[in-house]
Design an enzyme around this catalytic site. Sequence first.
Site, short mmCIF file in Angstrom:
data_model
loop_
_atom_site.label_atom_id
_atom_site.label_comp_id
_atom_site.label_asym_id
_atom_site.label_seq_id
_atom_site.Cartn_x
_atom_site.Cartn_y
_atom_site.Cartn_z
N ASP A 133 28.51 88.79 -38.19
CA ASP A 133 28.74 88.37 -39.58
C ASP A 133 27.83 87.22 -39.99
OD1 ASP A 133 30.66 90.30 -39.44
OD2 ASP A 133 32.30 89.05 -40.16
N PRO B 184 37.12 89.51 -52.83
CA PRO B 184 38.30 88.91 -52.22
C PRO B 184 37.96 88.31 -50.86
CG PRO B 184 38.49 91.32 -52.32
CD PRO B 184 37.25 90.96 -53.05
N SER C 134 34.21 84.98 -44.30
CA SER C 134 34.29 83.74 -43.49
C SER C 134 32.89 83.29 -43.12
CB SER C 134 35.06 83.98 -42.20
OG SER C 134 36.25 84.63 -42.44
N ALA C 135 32.08 84.24 -42.66
CA ALA C 135 30.71 83.89 -42.27
C ALA C 135 29.90 83.47 -43.49
CB ALA C 135 30.04 85.06 -41.56
N GLY D 16 38.77 87.03 -46.99
CA GLY D 16 39.66 87.45 -45.91
C GLY D 16 40.03 88.92 -45.98
N ALA D 17 39.14 89.74 -46.51
CA ALA D 17 39.46 91.16 -46.71
C ALA D 17 38.69 92.07 -45.77
CB ALA D 17 39.17 91.54 -48.15
N GLY D 18 37.89 91.50 -44.88
CA GLY D 18 37.06 92.35 -44.02
C GLY D 18 35.66 92.51 -44.56
N LEU D 19 35.30 91.66 -45.53
CA LEU D 19 33.96 91.74 -46.12
C LEU D 19 33.06 90.62 -45.59
CD1 LEU D 19 34.94 92.62 -49.79
CD2 LEU D 19 33.69 94.09 -48.21
N GLY D 20 33.44 90.01 -44.49
CA GLY D 20 32.57 89.00 -43.87
C GLY D 20 32.50 87.70 -44.66
O1 PMV Z 1 36.81 91.50 -40.91
P1 PMV Z 1 35.58 90.71 -40.75
O2 PMV Z 1 34.62 90.87 -41.85
O3 PMV Z 1 35.85 89.29 -40.44
O4 PMV Z 1 34.79 91.35 -39.49
C1 PMV Z 1 35.10 91.03 -38.16
C2 PMV Z 1 34.24 91.83 -37.24
C3 PMV Z 1 34.74 91.86 -35.80
O5 PMV Z 1 33.83 92.71 -35.09
C4 PMV Z 1 36.13 92.47 -35.72
C5 PMV Z 1 34.77 90.48 -35.16
C6 PMV Z 1 33.40 89.91 -34.86
O6 PMV Z 1 33.35 88.68 -34.68
O7 PMV Z 1 32.41 90.64 -34.77
#
Ligand code: PMV
Length: 335
Positions: free
Chosen positions: A161, A110, A118-119, A112-116
């Site tokens: 990321d 998924p 976007s990068a 935008g779930a915190g799994l990076g």
């Molecule tokens: O939720 P993610 O995977 O986009 O992680 C963001 C990580 C942060 O430390 C909150 C932001 C960053 O740029 O390091």
Amino acid sequence: MEIIASAPGKVTLYGEHAVVYGEPAIVSSINKRIYVKCRPRRDNTITISALNLSVPGIILTIDKDGEIKIETDYGRVLSAVSYIKEAIRLTQNYLDIKGGADITVSSEMPVGAGLGTSAAVAVSTIAAYSYSHGYRIPAKEIARLSWETEKTIQGLASPMDSTIATYGGFIYLKYDGKDFDFEPIEDVNELPLVIGYTKRLYKTADMVSKVKNLIDKYPLLGKNVINLIGKIVEMAREALKRNDLTMIGELMNINHGLLETLGVSTKELNHIVYIMRSLGAYGSKLSGAGGGGVAIGVVPRERINEVITALKLIDATPIETSIGGSGLIIEERDG
Ligand code: PMV
């Protein structure tokens, strides 16, 4: 020439948010990837197809008066597309070219779930766009342009990321607010990690600015919490090298407490974290920016299936994958 570039997602084992303020972090790639296919065009038009980004569909509620309420996750698709657009703009400026391209993005996890993701989207886009136009940008520059993309869109971003999406594996990263350095941590691929995912309502940018507002309002408290997270990361680095699962887990628990202090956890994330602990996890924490999204736990191997079943029962989706996946992969296709 058509190019398919792919980059992995990631979990942050320790140090998210604090890494934005100059503390170290430890991050691991996962074996789920973003794929960007790019075919150059003769004109300067860019088309982007994003038909498979693993986000849930639509929830329609028709109330008693016949009113229709629609909830979708498509905001996250638009967000992913905004990273592609910005990554192309920065790459075009960097190469001083304007060539058009047909781009297709897809995801095994998924977005935008915190799994990076976007990068991973930015890294794959920069690689696919530049290579398909005949420019072999070195990995270091791809990582840098991806970081620029994140900074432009998020306002504040660490290089964490973009670095893990480019190089993969396990990385200890230190960033002083300007420059950064990182080194691989060897031999931790066997860490018995479980990942649970819950719907994320906020973007990374929202969570990063939430933390910034808190630190601006309570500078002394904020600085101390951030410093403490940095200390946890240093201790965890040693614990990981020794494969000391008890300490690895306890440090995750402490890290989660501090992320909670920074206001980035949610009831649903805490639920995952505590279910994992009650089923015998060595430790668990949210991973990534928070506000929903992903939580991780280090779980004794014989308990992993039980934890996965429990996650399904609380409407948290387990993400079944291994960690330490390869970084950027670029494949050429003639035609
Ligand atoms: O939720 P993610 O995977 O986009 O992680 C963001 C990580 C942060 O430390 C909150 C932001 C960053 O740029 O390091």
